[in-house]
Each structure stands twice: as C-alpha cells, then as structure tokens.
Scaffold this motif. Sequence first.
Motif, PDB file in Angstrom:
ATOM      1  N   PRO A  64       1.032  20.834  -8.476  1.00  0.00           N
ATOM      2  CA  PRO A  64       0.833  22.250  -8.154  1.00  0.00           C
ATOM      3  C   PRO A  64      -0.210  22.352  -7.046  1.00  0.00           C
ATOM      4  O   PRO A  64      -1.184  21.600  -7.055  1.00  0.00           O
ATOM      5  N   GLY A  97      13.191  21.321  -9.728  1.00  0.00           N
ATOM      6  CA  GLY A  97      14.009  20.118  -9.866  1.00  0.00           C
ATOM      7  C   GLY A  97      14.747  19.659  -8.619  1.00  0.00           C
ATOM      8  O   GLY A  97      15.614  18.800  -8.724  1.00  0.00           O
ATOM      9  N   GLU A 103       1.414  18.578 -20.225  1.00  0.00           N
ATOM     10  CA  GLU A 103       0.481  18.604 -19.107  1.00  0.00           C
ATOM     11  C   GLU A 103       0.559  17.223 -18.479  1.00  0.00           C
ATOM     12  O   GLU A 103       0.333  16.211 -19.168  1.00  0.00           O
ATOM     13  N   ASN A 116       9.250  16.064 -15.887  1.00  0.00           N
ATOM     14  CA  ASN A 116       8.308  16.773 -16.763  1.00  0.00           C
ATOM     15  C   ASN A 116       7.795  18.040 -16.085  1.00  0.00           C
ATOM     16  O   ASN A 116       7.660  18.101 -14.872  1.00  0.00           O
ATOM     17  N   ASP A 117       7.515  19.049 -16.882  1.00  0.00           N
ATOM     18  CA  ASP A 117       6.799  20.216 -16.353  1.00  0.00           C
ATOM     19  C   ASP A 117       5.992  20.824 -17.491  1.00  0.00           C
ATOM     20  O   ASP A 117       6.404  20.784 -18.651  1.00  0.00           O
TER      21      ASP A 117
HETATM   22  C1  LIG Z   1       5.200  22.122  -6.481  1.00  0.00           C
HETATM   23  S1  LIG Z   1       5.995  22.570  -7.951  1.00  0.00           S
HETATM   24  C2  LIG Z   1       7.072  21.219  -8.142  1.00  0.00           C
HETATM   25  C3  LIG Z   1       8.333  21.303  -7.334  1.00  0.00           C
HETATM   26  C4  LIG Z   1       9.341  20.275  -7.751  1.00  0.00           C
HETATM   27  N1  LIG Z   1       8.811  18.938  -7.657  1.00  0.00           N
HETATM   28  C5  LIG Z   1      10.620  20.360  -6.941  1.00  0.00           C
HETATM   29  O1  LIG Z   1      10.795  19.596  -5.994  1.00  0.00           O
HETATM   30  O2  LIG Z   1      11.491  21.174  -7.265  1.00  0.00           O
HETATM   31  C6  LIG Z   1       4.776  22.261  -9.122  1.00  0.00           C
HETATM   32  C7  LIG Z   1       5.228  22.341 -10.565  1.00  0.00           C
HETATM   33  O3  LIG Z   1       4.149  21.840 -11.346  1.00  0.00           O
HETATM   34  C8  LIG Z   1       4.130  22.520 -12.565  1.00  0.00           C
HETATM   35  N2  LIG Z   1       2.769  22.321 -13.110  1.00  0.00           N
HETATM   36  C9  LIG Z   1       1.649  23.048 -12.900  1.00  0.00           C
HETATM   37  N3  LIG Z   1       0.626  22.496 -13.565  1.00  0.00           N
HETATM   38  C10 LIG Z   1       1.092  21.399 -14.186  1.00  0.00           C
HETATM   39  C11 LIG Z   1       0.540  20.414 -15.042  1.00  0.00           C
HETATM   40  N4  LIG Z   1      -0.744  20.452 -15.384  1.00  0.00           N
HETATM   41  N5  LIG Z   1       1.337  19.448 -15.527  1.00  0.00           N
HETATM   42  C12 LIG Z   1       2.660  19.409 -15.221  1.00  0.00           C
HETATM   43  N6  LIG Z   1       3.242  20.315 -14.421  1.00  0.00           N
HETATM   44  C13 LIG Z   1       2.469  21.289 -13.900  1.00  0.00           C
HETATM   45  C14 LIG Z   1       4.494  23.934 -12.221  1.00  0.00           C
HETATM   46  O4  LIG Z   1       5.021  24.588 -13.378  1.00  0.00           O
HETATM   47  C15 LIG Z   1       5.516  23.730 -11.108  1.00  0.00           C
HETATM   48  O5  LIG Z   1       6.802  23.754 -11.652  1.00  0.00           O
END
Ligand SMILES: C[S@@+](CC[C@H](N)C(=O)[O-])C[C@H]1O[C@@H](n2cnc3c(N)ncnc32)[C@H](O)[C@@H]1O
Length: 700
Positions: A248, A167, A223, A195-196
């Motif tokens: 991700p 976040g 998703e 969203n996550d």
């Molecule tokens: C790079 S991190 C995001 C970092 C965040 N934007 C931040 O600045 O703190 C990627 C996130 O995507 C989530 N994630 C992975 N696959 C996903 C999907 N299919 N849909 C939504 N979220 C997903 C992971 O749980 C992870 O929290």
Amino acid sequence: MDARGERGNAHDGYHDIQKTNKAFETYYKAQNIVPESEWETFLDCMRSPLPMTFRINGSGKFATDMRDQLEGTLFAELLKEELKDEEQNELPPPKPLAWYPERLAWQCSYTRAQLRRLPALQGIFDFIKNANELGSISRQEAVSMIPPFFLDAQPHHRILDMCASPGSKTFQILERMHGDFDGNTKLPTGIVVANDVDLKRCNLLTHQTKRANSPTLLVTNHEAQNYPIIKGPKGELFDFDAILCDVPCSGDATMRKAPDIWNRWTPGNGNGLHTLQLRIAARGAQLLKVGGRLVYSTCSLNPIENEAVVAALLKECDGALELLDVSDELPDLKRSPGLRDWQVWDKFGYHPSFRGEEQMFKLCETMFSDEETKKLPLERCLRLLPHHQDTGGFFVAVFQKVKPMEIKEDVNAKKQTVKERVRLSLNVNAKNEIEMSHEVITLARKGQTASIPPEVDDKGEYLLPHRGATGPNGGSRWLGIDPVLPVNDPKVINSIYSVYGIESDDIALHKNCVTRTADTSRPKRVYTITDSLRQYLACDVNESLRVTSCGLKAFERQEIKDEVKEQEETSGAMCDFRLTQDGIPMMFPFVRKRIIRPTFDDFKAILERRTLAFEYSAEAPQRAVISCAETKKALLDLTLGCCILVPRDEDLAAINVSKADLAIACWRGRTSCNLLVSKAETIHFIDKIKVNAAVKMDTS
Ligand SMILES: C[S@@+](CC[C@H](N)C(=O)[O-])C[C@H]1O[C@@H](n2cnc3c(N)ncnc32)[C@H](O)[C@@H]1O
C-alpha cells in the motif's frame, strides 16, 4: 486545452481539478528524482490524462493469434489514415508497448472519453469493451504490468503475492505459471498464494482471478507484515521461491489517472506508510527461500516509500538480501536509477538528519539516508518516470536472498487460548477436548503447540488433515471462514474417476480435492488443488492460514432423485457430481468418458437455444430438436447426468480453435440435452466461433 493538446470530456470531471500543488513541486524538485532539464516536461505529463493500455491475456498461440487478428483488422484500418479529433489535433495510432514481449500489450493515445466519442475509434472502443468483458484482454496500466516480469515465476515455484487485491499482478503470475497448458504439457506444480488484509478485497481478488481457472491459487486474508510462518514436521520452513510486495502506498505517481491526488498531496502521506511498507517487505524477506527473488514495488515517486524502505531492508537483513542489477532484463524499458540520498520533510518543513526528537513529528530513523545508506547500490532500483514512456509513474526494486536469516515469530498475531491451541494441534473438535492428554495441555500452557505431524502417504507426501468440522466456528479457527477439508471419501472420488474415465495416475484427485462443506462425504463443491498447495495446507496443522478461497472449483454436487438413480443405475454408473465449466479447461485433457461430438449445427443450436430436445413434441413445438441421429444416439446411450459437448475435429480445424477451448458442460436429461453454462459464458463461446469464423474468411 491541456499540455497534450487535448480537451477533456466536460462530464468526466478531470478538467475541473486544479492540477497544481506547491508542496508537491517543492518536495520533488528537492528530491532530484527528475533531471532539471526535464522538470517542466515531467510536470506537464503528470497533468495530462493517462493513455489507455491493455494486454492480451494468456500466452502462446492463443495470445499471438489474438494479436494478429487485432493488427490484421482493427489497427490496420486506423494506421491507414491520419486520425484527428474534433479540434483537428492529430491522434497517433495505437502502438505496442516497446518493452513488452511479443507486442502483446498495447497503448492507445486516446483518453477513454475520446474512445467513446470519436466515430473513427468506435471499432477499437467496442473491441476493448467486449474483449475485456470476455476475458481475452485485460485493461491494465502499463507500469503495473512490470513487477511480475522481475519475479521470474516458473510453473514449479511457490509464489507469494503479499498485497494482492484487486489481483491484476496475481493474474499475470498465474498466466505465467500455466504457460501453454493444453493437457499435453504438465499442470503447474507450484503454488500462488495471494493475500490481502481486507476481506472484501480478498473476494474481489478471487473474482478477478477466476478467469485463470487455476488449481494452484490460494487466497488468504492476513496482515502481510504478520503473514503466518508455516513449518513442516521437521521444523523446516515452508518458504517461497518468489515474493511480490506491491505494498500500500500514497499513490502519488498515479495522478494522471487519479487527478484528485493533486489536491490532497502532502509529504505526510508517504511518511505515514514507510514503517508499514518496511515491515511488509521484512516479512517477505523472512519467508523467501535462499536463492529466491523478492520484488518490492509502489506506485509512488516518493523516496521515503521507496529507496528509504529498500535501504532499511538491506540493513535489517544484514547481508541476507542482495539488491539485484536488472538492467539487462526488459532492456527496452526506460528507467531512472534509484537515489542514494534524499530529503525528509513533513508539514513543518525539511529535517536534515535524524537526531531523535523527530520521532515527535512521527518521523523515524529508517526514513533518513545516512553514511551507510550512501554506500548501498541503490541506483539498481528502477524509477519509472511518466514522461519517459507516456505512462504512470512506478518504483521497483528486485532482491535476491543470498543466505538464511533469523525469523521473528509473529508477535502481534491474535493470541490463541490454551484450549484452542490444544484443539488445533490435535485436529480434534471441541467435543473431544476432554480426551486430551495431560502432556498436550501442559505444552499448550507453555505457549507451545503439540507437534502433531501431518499424515503422510506411502510416497512420504503430506496429506490434508481432517479438521473437526463441528467446532465453535463451524470447525474453523476463523469466525465466518469455513475450514478447508480434504475430500477423500472413496465413494465420492471413485465415482468421479469411473464416471468421467479419469485415471488417478494422470491426476491424483484422491489426494488433491478439498471442500468447504463440513460433511465431507457429501461435499457441495469440490475444488482441485496442486500437490504443492496440498503440502502447504497440510503443514498448516495449527490452521494459522485464514483461507478465503482455495484451488479450482471443478465439480459441483447435482442432486439426483433417488428413484431416478435406482432406475438409471441398472443401465450404468451415475455420478452426483457435475463438472463445472470453470473446471473443464483443466480437467478436459484427463476426461475419457461422457464426451459427445455433435455436428457444428447442433453445437451452435444448443449454444443459442440452451436446450436441444431428443424428439419433436407437438406440446412444445418451439423447442429445438437435435438434427443428427448419431449425436442423439450417443446422448441416449449415456446415463442421466453431466456430459461434455465438443464440436468435431474438422469443424474445429475450420475455425482454428482447440478442443479444450470449445468444450462445454451440458446435462443429459430424460428428454433433452441442456447447457450447464452461464448466459455470459455462452455469449463468450458464440463470439469465439463468430470471430474465428470471420478471421478465417478474411484470411482465406
Ligand atoms: C497497491 S494495492 C495492490 C495492487 C495489486 N498488487 C494489483 O496489482 O492488483 C495494495 C493492496 O494492499 C492491501 N493492504 C493494505 N495494507 C495491507 C497489509 N497490512 N497487509 C496486506 N495487504 C494490505 C490493500 O487492501 C490493497 O489491496
């Protein structure tokens, strides 16, 4: 000794890792992401530890005051003398990030271990630790601060952060939405949906963004590639002005912070994520408003996760998305252009082009750059290389939607049963299903939902539906997730309006309060939301959204015994709901009653002792007693219940703090006034007073 002339802390494990990987070096040399002349500098930098960076939270006067304090005291001391580590290597002083507006983000060229170890850095170490805990700064990687700037978020925007946890970027977006809100300016009217896919990470996200105290925030658990499509009663899409796809990724640009990636890097890491990344970005494009911006970002250097996704997205959207040239935004940020051509590798080696059989190797056509790709303006993408600004690496692409595009329905979403569809479309609970009309059941069998429009008020605004709260999953479509229910029982809302002196014209609580308690006439917690957030939830008649948290917890039920109520109600109105400390920054400007202005001594005393008695008692001689007769009378004139204590104007002016910044929630009891603020928050208030008083003395 490493390339930066630094020795790591023997206990941090950093230097035990072998920071070489032949496949990594061969791969990236072939990709040409770094000019030949910079290759060794790039590798040296990737092997060195990441300097610590932080940004000052908030904006406007509060943030610039904080920066001035920092520059005026701590950093000034460090700048005076030459700093050396134990081996007499020179340590440069902290410096503001050149590209970040108003010197509000800083970089210290010290490792965390050095910060802890070197006596000269003790002051900075303490400051960063405390300020981070208290929420006045956020430790965040420099490059991770970049994407929210390109979103160009405005307070009235609908914003979707598709992969948001933990976040840090959502928090930046919220800060931007709230700007300088101080009660004189308007509350943001937009929404931020974060969203996550991971439920636990959704909860982490809620925790990390709590400090923003935002009524605009909705946290969902889906998703991202199948994010629900919400339409209004006339079939109009609820679309977003700005969407962040911080997808991700393999994270290979974070090796300076996570050196273990050196040991496990293979080209397959990026290849395996390409399709998911593309699907997430494509869903984002569908949900974007024409004219809106979509920012795609990764902390990977790999063209397969970056330019290949961008190119495939542009092709898939068939002219509906334009890749923007943002070279005039954040002009001081050094960046490398994106590539038009790249190579596809896997563990078997290099694949020059896609001929079909590559599918057997889990490679797909969209990973390859073809003739059409080479015509796309991919140099408009930004690749942040670590050695250019002594940061981690990053990739960003900024798109604008220029025309509508086809929306594909969510084919993978969990199928609803006929009964469930009918129940949801009618907003009735399971017990009432027997009364459903033949017509509605026929529609549901055909896979359609009956289009029951949301309720509309006299201004034509959508109101939140009363979902059945006694259905199979506690009233929610989603197992384990409580439904979001409107709190519009006049008894509850009118009591809040009248007891706290809040005008419905200033803030429409009767429309914009929700709870997760099934019995909405006795909600445990009351959350306030913005108009736009209500409209979004109202349009979700099928309860497609899996909401894990919603709005700002502004009021909490406080059980008051009936006999106390009876006695008290003769002397004035009572309210079962206390204002929460989290709710005060937003609600305070609208509250006209139950505000007490104690002397500064009494104010400090209640913060330190947590309770102030009205009278001295020989049975409890240790109890602190209110010293000011006027304050005591003001408190005794109130009925029992919640009140807000705020120091007097002259005392606030003396320490240069605003009313809303030092308004604290208290409970007017029978014999004493008690703090309703957690111990951690209380320390924050005490520190705020101390720091501001010290600065005032320093500068006067
Ligand atoms: C790079 S991190 C995001 C970092 C965040 N934007 C931040 O600045 O703190 C990627 C996130 O995507 C989530 N994630 C992975 N696959 C996903 C999907 N299919 N849909 C939504 N979220 C997903 C992971 O749980 C992870 O929290």
